[in-house]
Motif scaffolding. Structure first.
Motif, mmCIF file in Angstrom:
data_model
loop_
_atom_site.group_PDB
_atom_site.id
_atom_site.type_symbol
_atom_site.label_atom_id
_atom_site.label_comp_id
_atom_site.label_asym_id
_atom_site.label_seq_id
_atom_site.Cartn_x
_atom_site.Cartn_y
_atom_site.Cartn_z
ATOM 1 N N ALA A 60 0.824 -1.209 0.000
ATOM 2 C CA ALA A 60 0.000 0.000 0.000
ATOM 3 C C ALA A 60 0.854 1.254 0.000
ATOM 4 O O ALA A 60 1.924 1.293 0.609
ATOM 5 N N HIS A 61 0.356 2.279 -0.705
ATOM 6 C CA HIS A 61 0.957 3.613 -0.648
ATOM 7 C C HIS A 61 -0.153 4.624 -0.936
ATOM 8 O O HIS A 61 -1.177 4.282 -1.541
ATOM 9 N N ARG A 62 0.033 5.850 -0.480
ATOM 10 C CA ARG A 62 -0.976 6.877 -0.734
ATOM 11 C C ARG A 62 -0.677 7.578 -2.056
ATOM 12 O O ARG A 62 0.412 8.090 -2.274
ATOM 13 N N ASP A 63 -1.660 7.583 -2.935
ATOM 14 C CA ASP A 63 -1.484 8.170 -4.255
ATOM 15 C C ASP A 63 -1.318 9.689 -4.178
ATOM 16 O O ASP A 63 -1.971 10.354 -3.390
ATOM 17 N N GLY A 64 -0.441 10.223 -5.004
ATOM 18 C CA GLY A 64 -0.304 11.670 -5.134
ATOM 19 C C GLY A 64 0.612 12.306 -4.115
ATOM 20 O O GLY A 64 1.696 12.777 -4.452
ATOM 21 N N VAL A 65 0.201 12.328 -2.846
ATOM 22 C CA VAL A 65 1.005 13.007 -1.826
ATOM 23 C C VAL A 65 2.088 12.109 -1.232
ATOM 24 O O VAL A 65 3.085 12.591 -0.706
ATOM 25 N N ASN A 66 1.878 10.797 -1.284
ATOM 26 C CA ASN A 66 2.881 9.834 -0.807
ATOM 27 C C ASN A 66 3.366 10.128 0.600
ATOM 28 O O ASN A 66 4.561 9.999 0.905
ATOM 29 N N ASP A 67 2.447 10.534 1.484
ATOM 30 C CA ASP A 67 2.842 10.860 2.855
ATOM 31 C C ASP A 67 2.676 9.689 3.817
ATOM 32 O O ASP A 67 3.056 9.786 4.987
ATOM 33 N N LEU A 68 2.138 8.583 3.352
ATOM 34 C CA LEU A 68 1.937 7.412 4.203
ATOM 35 C C LEU A 68 3.117 6.465 4.047
ATOM 36 O O LEU A 68 3.455 6.089 2.913
ATOM 37 N N PRO A 159 -6.273 8.752 -2.540
ATOM 38 C CA PRO A 159 -6.616 7.491 -1.861
ATOM 39 C C PRO A 159 -5.390 6.631 -1.582
ATOM 40 O O PRO A 159 -4.333 6.799 -2.208
ATOM 41 N N ILE A 160 -5.538 5.733 -0.632
ATOM 42 C CA ILE A 160 -4.514 4.716 -0.415
ATOM 43 C C ILE A 160 -4.736 3.636 -1.461
ATOM 44 O O ILE A 160 -5.840 3.103 -1.592
ATOM 45 N N MET A 161 -3.703 3.335 -2.220
ATOM 46 C CA MET A 161 -3.793 2.331 -3.270
ATOM 47 C C MET A 161 -3.281 0.998 -2.733
ATOM 48 O O MET A 161 -2.156 0.914 -2.223
ATOM 49 N N TYR A 162 -4.109 -0.031 -2.847
ATOM 50 C CA TYR A 162 -3.749 -1.377 -2.402
ATOM 51 C C TYR A 162 -3.522 -2.250 -3.638
ATOM 52 O O TYR A 162 -4.430 -2.431 -4.441
ATOM 53 N N GLN A 163 -2.330 -2.781 -3.752
ATOM 54 C CA GLN A 163 -1.989 -3.638 -4.888
ATOM 55 C C GLN A 163 -1.808 -5.061 -4.386
ATOM 56 O O GLN A 163 -1.036 -5.308 -3.458
ATOM 57 N N PHE A 164 -2.517 -5.998 -5.011
ATOM 58 C CA PHE A 164 -2.492 -7.390 -4.579
ATOM 59 C C PHE A 164 -1.945 -8.285 -5.685
ATOM 60 O O PHE A 164 -2.182 -8.054 -6.873
ATOM 61 N N HIS A 165 -1.218 -9.319 -5.270
ATOM 62 C CA HIS A 165 -0.734 -10.345 -6.193
ATOM 63 C C HIS A 165 -0.952 -11.695 -5.532
ATOM 64 O O HIS A 165 -0.413 -11.956 -4.454
ATOM 65 N N GLU A 166 -1.736 -12.533 -6.196
ATOM 66 C CA GLU A 166 -2.046 -13.863 -5.656
ATOM 67 C C GLU A 166 -1.610 -14.922 -6.661
ATOM 68 O O GLU A 166 -1.908 -14.823 -7.853
ATOM 69 N N SER A 167 -0.898 -15.928 -6.176
ATOM 70 C CA SER A 167 -0.517 -17.061 -7.006
ATOM 71 C C SER A 167 -0.765 -18.333 -6.192
ATOM 72 O O SER A 167 0.045 -18.703 -5.332
ATOM 73 N N VAL A 176 -5.856 -4.059 -8.166
ATOM 74 C CA VAL A 176 -5.610 -2.832 -7.418
ATOM 75 C C VAL A 176 -6.940 -2.355 -6.872
ATOM 76 O O VAL A 176 -7.945 -2.327 -7.582
ATOM 77 N N GLU A 177 -6.972 -1.980 -5.606
ATOM 78 C CA GLU A 177 -8.197 -1.532 -4.947
ATOM 79 C C GLU A 177 -7.916 -0.263 -4.167
ATOM 80 O O GLU A 177 -6.813 -0.078 -3.648
ATOM 81 N N TYR A 178 -8.890 0.634 -4.095
ATOM 82 C CA TYR A 178 -8.684 1.882 -3.356
ATOM 83 C C TYR A 178 -9.862 2.249 -2.461
ATOM 84 O O TYR A 178 -9.829 3.272 -1.787
#
Length: 206
Positions: A60-68, A159-167, A176-178
């Motif tokens: 996860a990371h915060r889009d745009g401001v990247n303060d998280l 928004p906080i962007m959540y990127q998932f990878h499942e194998s 990707v979910e937000y």
């Protein structure tokens, strides 16, 4: 050459505008450099592209401001139940993006490879025995379903962007979910919280 007061004032104003323009251009160049390098650092320090055996990974990371401060969780599940393990990675002190911006601002001549040793990201590894949440959250992921984004979804400005990878079982998927209220972000946040609790009593690898 004699310059009137009005002419001198105009000259100073022109110099000030030139200075502001030069600084603005430099700032844009700096931001562009950090934005480009951040993608490389994010993939390198918080990877979710591979794992041993079946695996579930999210970051996860915060889009745009990247303060998280960026973070990731990975659960690897092999044929041997005793070999199941969880991995938690977290940027320390400030987000990876902010660290890069600060380091670049301090010494713009340095390359990413030269700055990389100063980036602070901690890594924890734990087995299912050390951290029961590893097996519990792997099982919990089996019971959630990805909901596709809708046109009427409420979206925050950054928004906080959540990127998932499942194998798992030979299948491979990435999403990707937000939307925080949905199942995938809830799982990621619950796993992060549970792993952080385990990390408080588990040695780090970095």
């Amino acid at each position: 050459m004699n310059i009137s007061a009005a002419g001198f004032a105009a000259l100073l104003a022109g110099v000030a505008i030139f200075g502001l323009s030069a600084r603005s251009q430099q700032s844009k160049a700096d931001n562009a450099w950090v934005g480009k390098v951040f993608i490389t650092a994010f993939d390198e320090f918080l990877p979710i592209a591979h794992g041993e055996g079946d695996f579930i990974a999210a970051r996860a990371h915060r889009d745009g401001v990247n303060d998280l401060p960026e973070s990731s969780v990975v659960i690897e599940n092999t044929d041997n139940p005793k070999a199941m393990r969880g991995i938690l990675r977290e940027a320390q002190g400030a987000s990876l993006y902010q660290q890069l911006a600060a380091l670049h601002g301090k010494d713009p001549a340095k390359t990413y490879e030269q700055l990389k040793p100063d980036l602070k990201v901690r890594v924890w590894n734990f087995t299912a025995d050390q951290c029961p949440a590893v097996a519990a959250q792997y099982k919990a992921f089996e019971n959630i379903t990805f909901v596709r984004p809708r046109d009427d979804d409420a979206e925050e400005e950054h928004p906080i962007m959540y990127q998932f990878h499942e194998s798992v079982g030979g299948g491979d998927s990435e999403v990707v979910e937000y939307v925080e209220s949905r199942a995938f972000p809830k799982w990621a946040n619950a796993t992060h919280k549970a792993f952080a609790a385990c990390a408080a009593t588990t040695a780090t690898t970095d």
